[in-house]
Design a protein around this motif. Structure first.
Motif, PDB file in Angstrom:
ATOM      1  N   UNK A 157     -15.919  18.711 -37.199  1.00 35.86           N
ATOM      2  CA  UNK A 157     -15.511  19.789 -38.110  1.00 35.86           C
ATOM      3  C   UNK A 157     -14.279  20.483 -37.556  1.00 35.86           C
ATOM      4  N   UNK A 158     -13.348  20.834 -38.441  1.00 35.57           N
ATOM      5  CA  UNK A 158     -12.158  21.610 -38.044  1.00 35.57           C
ATOM      6  C   UNK A 158     -12.057  22.806 -38.984  1.00 35.57           C
ATOM      7  N   UNK A 159     -12.259  23.981 -38.396  1.00 29.02           N
ATOM      8  CA  UNK A 159     -12.400  25.202 -39.195  1.00 29.02           C
ATOM      9  C   UNK A 159     -11.278  26.172 -38.824  1.00 29.02           C
ATOM     10  N   UNK A 160     -10.593  26.712 -39.837  1.00 30.39           N
ATOM     11  CA  UNK A 160      -9.507  27.672 -39.586  1.00 30.39           C
ATOM     12  C   UNK A 160      -9.844  28.980 -40.320  1.00 30.39           C
ATOM     13  N   UNK A 161      -9.941  30.078 -39.538  1.00 28.22           N
ATOM     14  CA  UNK A 161     -10.238  31.394 -40.163  1.00 28.22           C
ATOM     15  C   UNK A 161      -9.351  32.482 -39.529  1.00 28.22           C
ATOM     16  N   UNK A 162      -9.312  33.657 -40.171  1.00 24.23           N
ATOM     17  CA  UNK A 162      -8.516  34.778 -39.640  1.00 24.23           C
ATOM     18  C   UNK A 162      -9.105  35.287 -38.332  1.00 24.23           C
ATOM     19  N   UNK A 163      -8.190  35.681 -37.435  1.00 21.24           N
ATOM     20  CA  UNK A 163      -8.545  36.129 -36.089  1.00 21.24           C
ATOM     21  C   UNK A 163      -8.555  37.654 -36.010  1.00 21.24           C
ATOM     22  N   UNK A 164      -9.717  38.215 -35.674  1.00 23.64           N
ATOM     23  CA  UNK A 164      -9.775  39.674 -35.540  1.00 23.64           C
ATOM     24  C   UNK A 164      -9.094  40.148 -34.257  1.00 23.64           C
ATOM     25  N   UNK A 165      -8.990  39.266 -33.277  1.00 22.90           N
ATOM     26  CA  UNK A 165      -8.314  39.666 -32.043  1.00 22.90           C
ATOM     27  C   UNK A 165      -6.835  39.263 -32.151  1.00 22.90           C
ATOM     28  N   UNK A 166      -6.180  39.735 -33.204  1.00 16.97           N
ATOM     29  CA  UNK A 166      -4.794  39.310 -33.433  1.00 16.97           C
ATOM     30  C   UNK A 166      -3.899  40.521 -33.612  1.00 16.97           C
ATOM     31  N   UNK A 167      -2.591  40.322 -33.390  1.00 17.25           N
ATOM     32  CA  UNK A 167      -1.623  41.399 -33.614  1.00 17.25           C
ATOM     33  C   UNK A 167      -1.616  41.784 -35.093  1.00 17.25           C
ATOM     34  N   UNK A 168      -1.722  40.775 -35.963  1.00 19.67           N
ATOM     35  CA  UNK A 168      -1.675  41.082 -37.395  1.00 19.67           C
ATOM     36  C   UNK A 168      -2.845  41.989 -37.791  1.00 19.67           C
ATOM     37  N   UNK A 169      -4.038  41.671 -37.288  1.00 26.04           N
ATOM     38  CA  UNK A 169      -5.206  42.484 -37.637  1.00 26.04           C
ATOM     39  C   UNK A 169      -5.007  43.928 -37.187  1.00 26.04           C
ATOM     40  N   UNK A 170      -4.656  44.100 -35.900  1.00 24.95           N
ATOM     41  CA  UNK A 170      -4.611  45.465 -35.354  1.00 24.95           C
ATOM     42  C   UNK A 170      -3.374  46.242 -35.796  1.00 24.95           C
ATOM     43  N   UNK A 171      -2.200  45.593 -35.741  1.00 27.79           N
ATOM     44  CA  UNK A 171      -0.972  46.347 -36.036  1.00 27.79           C
ATOM     45  C   UNK A 171      -0.719  46.475 -37.537  1.00 27.79           C
ATOM     46  N   UNK A 172      -0.978  45.406 -38.287  1.00 30.50           N
ATOM     47  CA  UNK A 172      -0.636  45.452 -39.716  1.00 30.50           C
ATOM     48  C   UNK A 172      -1.789  45.989 -40.555  1.00 30.50           C
ATOM     49  N   UNK A 173      -2.981  45.429 -40.333  1.00 34.35           N
ATOM     50  CA  UNK A 173      -4.104  45.854 -41.189  1.00 34.35           C
ATOM     51  C   UNK A 173      -4.661  47.221 -40.764  1.00 34.35           C
ATOM     52  N   UNK A 174      -5.023  47.355 -39.462  1.00 38.29           N
ATOM     53  CA  UNK A 174      -5.666  48.600 -39.036  1.00 38.29           C
ATOM     54  C   UNK A 174      -4.641  49.735 -38.956  1.00 38.29           C
ATOM     55  N   UNK A 175      -3.563  49.501 -38.164  1.00 37.49           N
ATOM     56  CA  UNK A 175      -2.628  50.608 -37.894  1.00 37.49           C
ATOM     57  C   UNK A 175      -1.757  50.921 -39.113  1.00 37.49           C
ATOM     58  N   UNK A 176      -1.103  49.894 -39.662  1.00 33.57           N
ATOM     59  CA  UNK A 176      -0.136  50.158 -40.735  1.00 33.57           C
ATOM     60  C   UNK A 176      -0.843  50.468 -42.068  1.00 33.57           C
ATOM     61  N   UNK A 177      -1.541  49.476 -42.633  1.00 36.79           N
ATOM     62  CA  UNK A 177      -2.173  49.731 -43.937  1.00 36.79           C
ATOM     63  C   UNK A 177      -3.310  50.754 -43.815  1.00 36.79           C
ATOM     64  N   UNK A 241       3.944  41.479 -38.162  1.00 30.85           N
ATOM     65  CA  UNK A 241       3.613  42.852 -37.751  1.00 30.85           C
ATOM     66  C   UNK A 241       4.836  43.748 -37.997  1.00 30.85           C
ATOM     67  N   UNK A 242       4.618  45.044 -38.285  1.00 27.93           N
ATOM     68  CA  UNK A 242       5.756  45.927 -38.557  1.00 27.93           C
ATOM     69  C   UNK A 242       6.804  45.968 -37.432  1.00 27.93           C
ATOM     70  N   UNK A 243       6.408  46.080 -36.135  1.00 32.68           N
ATOM     71  CA  UNK A 243       7.474  46.169 -35.126  1.00 32.68           C
ATOM     72  C   UNK A 243       8.313  44.899 -35.004  1.00 32.68           C
ATOM     73  N   UNK A 244       7.658  43.734 -35.032  1.00 33.24           N
ATOM     74  CA  UNK A 244       8.447  42.496 -34.901  1.00 33.24           C
ATOM     75  C   UNK A 244       9.272  42.244 -36.170  1.00 33.24           C
ATOM     76  N   UNK A 245       8.755  42.660 -37.313  1.00 34.13           N
ATOM     77  CA  UNK A 245       9.509  42.513 -38.562  1.00 34.13           C
ATOM     78  C   UNK A 245      10.775  43.386 -38.493  1.00 34.13           C
ATOM     79  N   UNK A 246      10.618  44.615 -37.974  1.00 33.96           N
ATOM     80  CA  UNK A 246      11.778  45.521 -37.860  1.00 33.96           C
ATOM     81  C   UNK A 246      12.809  44.937 -36.905  1.00 33.96           C
TER      82      UNK A 246
END
Ligand code: SAM
Length: 281
Positions: A157-177, A241-246
């Motif tokens: 099996x090869x499974x791909x899912x979103x990572x909660x221990x990620x920059x996108x989760x913490x910086x974009x979803x939690x911090x920004x949005x 993420x917002x900082x790397x995008x900027x």
């Protein structure tokens, strides 16, 4: 609180109105031009998926893709010589995936169904993949048990899912949005914030969107009964993420984000967990 059925209805609403990856796609949905641009957009978004899913190794194998969407992976397995099958909860996606195969004269079967209750006998497949799907289903452990059941002994099996221990989760979803835009206070949980922000919806659909740590994914695969479980992390783009995008938008900003640094950011906190496991022989 939304039930499992509500979440499954929301998923069907989401991907009926806005087929996955369709935003701004040229060509009439269902046409060859449309699917060519869909594939090009996937390859530019996540070129690493080709190696991770290992299409080239599947010639002559029975392969199932759970949550097959518009059939990108089913078509790639078929093109590589696999006997490819796709299954998806959203009938519109199944129609498009069938049109995808037909547009290129590829063989394969795509059916409507639920990954938590697969309509296939035990031991039907040599390989099962599920790409960006199981974080949208209410009971991921049930889907993993089903994937194990339909695999043959020794199958993978090869499974791909979103990572909660990620920059996108913490910086974009939690911090920004969540915090800066105040969404967390309004909707009450990060899962609900992600439900509004991760998938584009033209109709205000609110599909379930979860994220799992690499450790949680490994534990879920082991608990389902998989052997030889491995997890890796992939995918970091400056726009994630917002900082790397900027930084990337500054004149010459891309020089401040060289490939070696981006590669380190992938390992430290990419947006996808890739979990592999094998059914004991
Ligand atoms: C983000 S799309 C990914 C599609 C495809 N794997 C790809 O990579 O393009 C998520 C897909 O998962 C499907 N899905 C969600 N829950 C599902 C379930 N329980 N069983 C089968 N498909 C499901 C949705 O209908 C949708 O097609």
């Amino acid at each position: 609180m939304a039930s499992s059925t509500d979440f499954k209805h929301a998923a069907v609403e989401q991907w009926t109105a806005d087929p996955c990856g369709r935003v701004g796609m040229p060509g009439e949905p269902g046409s060859r031009e449309y699917f060519e641009s869909l594939l090009a957009s996937r390859q530019s978004y996540a070129p690493w998926m080709t190696e991770i899913l290992g299409y080239a190794e599947t010639a002559g194998l029975d392969v199932l893709d759970v949550g097959s969407g518009q059939g990108i992976d089913v078509a790639l397995y078929s093109r590589a010589g696999a006997r490819a099958t796709g299954i998806d909860l959203t009938p519109r996606h199944v129609e498009l995936a069938q049109a995808h195969l037909a547009a290129f004269g590829l063989t394969g079967t795509v059916v409507v169904g639920d990954g938590e209750q697969l309509p296939f006998p035990d031991g039907s497949f040599d390989r099962v993949s599920s790409n960006g799907v199981l974080h949208h289903t209410p009971d991921m452990p049930a889907a993993l048990r089903e994937i194990l059941r339909v695999l043959r002994p020794g199958g993978e099996a090869r499974i791909i899912v979103y990572n909660r221990r990620s920059f996108h989760y913490w910086l974009t979803q939690v911090l920004w949005h969540g915090l800066v835009r105040g969404r967390l206070l309004r909707v009450g949980s990060v899962e609900r914030v992600m439900s509004e922000t991760v998938e584009f919806s033209s109709i205000g659909a609110r599909p379930l969107v979860k994220a799992y740590t690499p450790g949680e994914c490994a534990a879920m695969l082991r608990d389902a009964g998989f052997a030889d479980v491995t997890v890796t992390v992939r995918h970091f783009r400056p726009e994630d993420t917002p900082p790397t995008k900027a930084i990337a938008s500054l004149p010459g900003g891309h020089h401040l984000l060289p490939a070696r640094l981006l590669e380190r950011l992938v390992r430290l906190g990419g947006w996808y967990v890739v979990a592999n496991g094998r059914k004991r022989a």
